[in-house]
Design a protein around this motif. Sequence first.
Motif, PDB file in Angstrom:
ATOM      1  N   ARG A 122       0.875  -1.161   0.000  1.00  9.77           N
ATOM      2  CA  ARG A 122       0.000   0.000   0.000  1.00  9.77           C
ATOM      3  C   ARG A 122       0.921   1.223   0.000  1.00  9.77           C
ATOM      4  O   ARG A 122       2.116   1.109   0.297  1.00  9.77           O
ATOM      5  N   PHE A 123       0.360   2.417  -0.312  1.00  8.65           N
ATOM      6  CA  PHE A 123       1.213   3.571  -0.572  1.00  8.65           C
ATOM      7  C   PHE A 123       0.699   4.829   0.117  1.00  8.65           C
ATOM      8  O   PHE A 123      -0.494   4.981   0.371  1.00  8.65           O
TER       9      PHE A 123
ATOM     10  N   LEU B 163      -7.152   8.077   0.342  1.00  6.49           N
ATOM     11  CA  LEU B 163      -7.699   8.235  -1.005  1.00  6.49           C
ATOM     12  C   LEU B 163      -6.971   7.417  -2.066  1.00  6.49           C
ATOM     13  O   LEU B 163      -7.577   6.958  -3.031  1.00  6.49           O
ATOM     14  N   PHE B 164      -5.648   7.268  -1.915  1.00  8.36           N
ATOM     15  CA  PHE B 164      -4.838   6.761  -3.030  1.00  8.36           C
ATOM     16  C   PHE B 164      -3.991   5.542  -2.666  1.00  8.36           C
ATOM     17  O   PHE B 164      -3.032   5.230  -3.376  1.00  8.36           O
ATOM     18  N   ARG B 165      -4.294   4.845  -1.576  1.00  9.08           N
ATOM     19  CA  ARG B 165      -3.365   3.843  -1.042  1.00  9.08           C
ATOM     20  C   ARG B 165      -3.030   2.705  -2.004  1.00  9.08           C
ATOM     21  O   ARG B 165      -2.022   2.021  -1.814  1.00  9.08           O
TER      22      ARG B 165
ATOM     23  N   PRO C 138       0.543   3.216  -6.953  1.00  5.94           N
ATOM     24  CA  PRO C 138       1.968   3.076  -6.638  1.00  5.94           C
ATOM     25  C   PRO C 138       2.824   4.308  -6.868  1.00  5.94           C
ATOM     26  O   PRO C 138       4.001   4.302  -6.518  1.00  5.94           O
ATOM     27  N   ASN C 139       2.272   5.367  -7.461  1.00  7.54           N
ATOM     28  CA  ASN C 139       3.082   6.569  -7.709  1.00  7.54           C
ATOM     29  C   ASN C 139       3.118   7.428  -6.444  1.00  7.54           C
ATOM     30  O   ASN C 139       2.547   8.514  -6.375  1.00  7.54           O
ATOM     31  N   ALA C 140       3.824   6.931  -5.450  1.00  9.13           N
ATOM     32  CA  ALA C 140       3.871   7.567  -4.136  1.00  9.13           C
ATOM     33  C   ALA C 140       5.307   7.670  -3.678  1.00  9.13           C
ATOM     34  O   ALA C 140       6.200   6.988  -4.179  1.00  9.13           O
TER      35      ALA C 140
END
Length: 259
Positions: free
Chosen positions: A204-205, A236-238, A241-243
């Motif tokens: 997760r991210f 919101l974005f977990r 992968p662009n984290a």
Amino acid sequence: MAEADVYDRRYSGDYRQHLSGYEIARWKALKHFITRVLKLGGSQSVLDYGAGRGLHLPLWQEVFPNAELSFCDISGVARNHFANDFPKYADRYYLIDDPVTPIPQQTFDVVVSVEVMEHVADLDKYLTSIHRALKPGGYFVWTTPCANRMSIEHIVGVLTGKIHTTAEGYRRWSWEDPTHVRRLRTDEIVERLSQTGFVEPRFRFRAHLFSMICTNFPGSFGRGVRDEMMTWDYQLFRCLPNAASMLGAARTTEVRPPE
């Protein structure tokens, strides 16, 4: 041991003594990841690998309410602080003394390691030590900065020329803590985990957008608001992968090969 000396000096001050905004967001993400995604809250034996002075102990008490908690680190100064602050757990704190690490083998259901992977000089030794500490089928859970492409940090680093190749062939951002020796992509971690004997990696991210915005707000901006906003990336974005930060988990196989 030169690496230990660095952290002894750091822990002689207030290094990792208090939670900051981004660490509060990480706590909340870890709580969700461990209890809701991995469903490991019922684990009976847990090792915090790279525990420092015990910053995350209250979190482990919350998410692993029935577990016997153990801890380890390379810093004797950190261990002394820990023993003073948490005497109940002092006899379950292992000092990693290279080349002999006294951590019991095949003992733990879960090994958690928060923001350690980017610091260790020998990544293979680190992963092997954790693998040996886990029971068959046990879980390794970690957080570390993320080098996946197209995060805001990655884009800024590319445009400003501040991403540098390391001696290992990985990369690091030039503005990072100088003790960060690498920043890994998820595919690179999967490869190293597989080589060590871990299976079924999951991710997760965090830190897609709001964390970066909040770290650049002026100091007068309300801390409580910033702390809350930093949680929004994971909420919101977990799964994207662009984290700039990742949470990961992998397990050992049920049948362990002989050493």
